[in-house]
Design an enzyme around this catalytic site. Structure first.
Site, PDB file in Angstrom:
ATOM      1  N   HIS A 264      -0.293  -7.305  -4.695  1.00  0.00           N
ATOM      2  CA  HIS A 264      -0.776  -7.867  -3.429  1.00  0.00           C
ATOM      3  C   HIS A 264       0.381  -8.071  -2.454  1.00  0.00           C
ATOM      4  CE1 HIS A 264      -3.003  -9.950  -0.496  1.00  0.00           C
ATOM      5  NE2 HIS A 264      -3.322 -11.053  -1.123  1.00  0.00           N
ATOM      6  N   HIS A 305      -2.854   3.306   1.465  1.00  0.00           N
ATOM      7  CA  HIS A 305      -3.312   1.921   1.362  1.00  0.00           C
ATOM      8  C   HIS A 305      -4.656   1.914   0.648  1.00  0.00           C
ATOM      9  CE1 HIS A 305      -4.569  -2.142   2.579  1.00  0.00           C
ATOM     10  NE2 HIS A 305      -3.293  -2.369   2.871  1.00  0.00           N
ATOM     11  N   ASP A 362       3.698  -2.100   4.950  1.00  0.00           N
ATOM     12  CA  ASP A 362       4.677  -2.617   3.992  1.00  0.00           C
ATOM     13  C   ASP A 362       5.964  -1.791   4.012  1.00  0.00           C
ATOM     14  OD1 ASP A 362       2.988  -4.695   2.829  1.00  0.00           O
ATOM     15  OD2 ASP A 362       1.805  -3.047   2.045  1.00  0.00           O
TER      16      ASP A 362
END
Length: 426
Positions: A264, A305, A362
Site C-alpha cells: 500500500h 497501477h 509513486d
C-alpha cells in the site's frame, strides 16, 4: 428508491435484489437480503463490493479519472494548494477567500503538539522505523485532547480534524529529527503548510534555514496528490475502526498501520529499493529483459497501477514537478540518472506501451523526495501525513450519517464440530 433490481435464484427461491445507481460509475447490487436465504457473498479483497456510500472521491481506473468532490485531480494540483484541497474534502465545496483564510489560520493555530508528547519519543530506539513511532504518537494524541473525543458531537469531530491535519507535519518531522539525534524544531506560523514542514525537517537552531520555494511547491503537490484515493486499504481500515465508535486519533493510527504495508504505502520506497537493486545505467537493459520475462520474479516498481488500467492521472503532474525539482537542484545523482533512463524506456518500449505500464505517481514522488533529501524510511510517513485529511473526511462522513459496525462474514473451511478428546487418549 431504486426502480431497478436483479434476480438471484438459490435453491428454487428467487430473490429480488435492489440495484442502485451513483452519480457516476457502475451500478451496485444490494445483497443485504441474501442472509434471509442463508447465504453470503464471497469476495476476497472486496474487489467487487461497495462497502459504503460516499460523496468524497470517485475513481475510474479504466479511464484514468480521479475526482475529489467532482474536481479532477490535475486541476486541483495545478490550480489549488493542499489546505484548500483539505477544505474541499472536509466540507464538500471549495472555500471562498474568507473561508480559506480562516481555515488556514485555524490550522496554523493547531500545529504545536503538547510539550509532554515530546517525552514519548524518548521511549523509542533511535533506529526505530518512523512509521512505528507515528503509529504510537498519533494514537497517543487521544490521551491529550479529551475535549474532542465525543464523536456524536459535530464540533468535536471538526476540532479533531483540525488537530490531526495541523499536527501531522509536526509529528512527522519529529520522527525524522529523533532518528538523527537533532533537536525538534517548533512550527512557524509565518510559513505555509509545505514550507513549515520542510522547515521542521531540515532547520537546526544554530543556522538560518531558507525554504526553497520550488521544493515547497513540489511538497505541496505531493500532499495534494496523496490526499485521498477512495476506499483503499487504509481508508477502509479507518472506516472499520470508526464503525466501532473508536475515537478519531485511534482510527487514524489504525490507518497509519494499514498504510505501512509495502503493498500500500510503501510503493515509492520500493521504487528506490529497485533502483538500488539495478545499480547502474549499464544494467538497465538486463533488468528490462527480466521485467518482460513472465518466469522471472523481478518487477519494475512504480510502473502501472492496480486501479488505473490506462494511466495514473496523478503521474503527469508528478512528472512535471519532478523535472522542475531536478532542474532547480542540478543534482548529479547516479540513482536519479538511472530512474530517468527507466522512464525513457518505459515511455518508448512497445512492451510497456502495449501493457500500459506507464510510470505512476509513486515512481515520480520517490524520486522527488530523494532529491529533496528525505530518506526512504520517511516516504510512507509523508504519505500518511498527506492522506490524513482523506481518512478524517471519510471518518467524519461515516459518523455524520447512518452506519453500522463493520462485521464481514467468512467462508469457513476448518474442521466441523467435534468432541474434545482427553489428553491421555490423544
Amino acid at each position: 428508491m431504486t426502480e431497478k433490481s436483479a434476480q438471484l435464484t438459490i435453491g428454487g427461491k428467487t430473490l429480488d435484489l435492489p440495484i442502485y445507481s451513483g452519480t457516476i460509475g457502475p451500478d451496485v447490487v444490494d445483497v443485504g437480503k441474501l442472509t434471509s436465504a442463508g447465504v453470503f457473498t464471497y469476495d476476497p479483497g472486496f474487489v467487487s463490493t461497495a462497502s459504503c456510500e460516499s460523496k468524497i472521491t470517485y475513481i475510474d481506473g479504466d479511464k484514468g479519472i480521479l475526482l475529489h468532490r467532482g474536481y479532477p485531480i490535475d486541476q486541483l494540483a495545478d490550480k489549488s494548494d493542499y489546505l484548500e484541497t483539505c477544505f474541499l474534502l472536509l466540507y464538500g465545496e471549495l472555500p471562498n477567500q474568507a473561508q480559506k483564510a480562516k481555515f488556514e489560520n485555524t490550522i496554523r493555530n493547531h500545529t504545536m503538539v503538547h510539550e509532554q508528547l515530546r517525552s514519548f519519543f524518548q521511549g523509542f530506539r533511535r533506529d526505530a522505523h518512523p512509521m512505528a513511532i507515528m503509529c504510537g504518537v498519533v494514537g497517543a494524541l487521544s490521551a491529550f485532547y479529551h475535549d474532542s473525543l465525543e464523536i456524536s458531537d459535530e464540533r468535536h469531530r471538526e476540532v479533531a480534524a483540525f488537530r490531526l491535519i495541523a499536527k501531522m507535519p509536526t509529528l512527522a518531522a519529529m520522527c525524522y529529527k529523533y532518528s538523527l539525534g537533532q533537536p525538534f524544531m517548533y512550527p512557524r506560523n509565518d510559513l505555509n503548510y509545505a514550507e513549515n514542514f520542510l522547515h521542521m525537517m531540515f532547520a537546526v537552531p544554530c543556522a538560518d534555514y531558507k525554504v526553497n520555494p520550488i521544493l515547497a511547491k513540489a511538497m505541496d503537490k505531493i500532499f495534494i496528490l496523496h490526499a485521498d484515493h477512495e476506499q483503499n486499504a487504509s481508508t477502509s481500515t479507518v472506516r472499520l475502526a470508526g464503525s466501532s465508535g473508536a475515537n478519531p486519533f485511534a482510527c487514524i493510527a489504525a490507518g497509519i498501520a494499514a498504510l505501512w504495508g509495502p503493498a500500500h504505502g510503501g510503493a515509492n520506497e520500493a521504487v528506490l529499493n529497485m533502483l538500488d537493486q539495478i545499480g547502474d545505467v549499464s544494467n538497465v537493459d538486463k533488468f528490462i529483459a527480466r521485467a518482460k520475462d513472465k518466469n522471472d520474479s523481478f518487477k519494475l516498481m512504480g510502473f502501472g497501477h492496480r486501479v488505473y488500467k490506462n494511466f495514473d492521472p496523478r503521474a503527469r503532474v508528478m512528472k512535471e514537478t519532478c523535472d522542475e525539482v531536478l532542474g532547480a537542484l542540478g543534482i548529479n545523482d547516479p540513482q536519479l540518472e538511472l530512474a530517468m533512463k527507466l522512464e525513457e524506456i518505459a515511455r518508448s518500449d512497445p512492451y510497456f506501451i502495449e501493457k500500459k505500464l506507464y510510470p505512476n505517481v509513486d515512481f515520480y514522488s520517490g524520486i522527488i523526495l530523494k532529491a529533496i533529501g528525505i530518506p526512504t524510511s520517511m516516504f510512507t510517513v509523508i504519505f500518511a501525513l498527506a492522506r490524513t485529511v482523506g481518512w478524517i473526511a471519510h471518518w467524519h462522513e461515516m459518523i455524520s450519517g447512518s452506519y453500522r459496525i463493520g462485521r464481514p462474514r467468512q467462508l469457513y473451511t476448518g474442521a466441523p464440530q467435534r468432541d474434545f478428546v482427553p489428553l491421555d487418549k490423544r
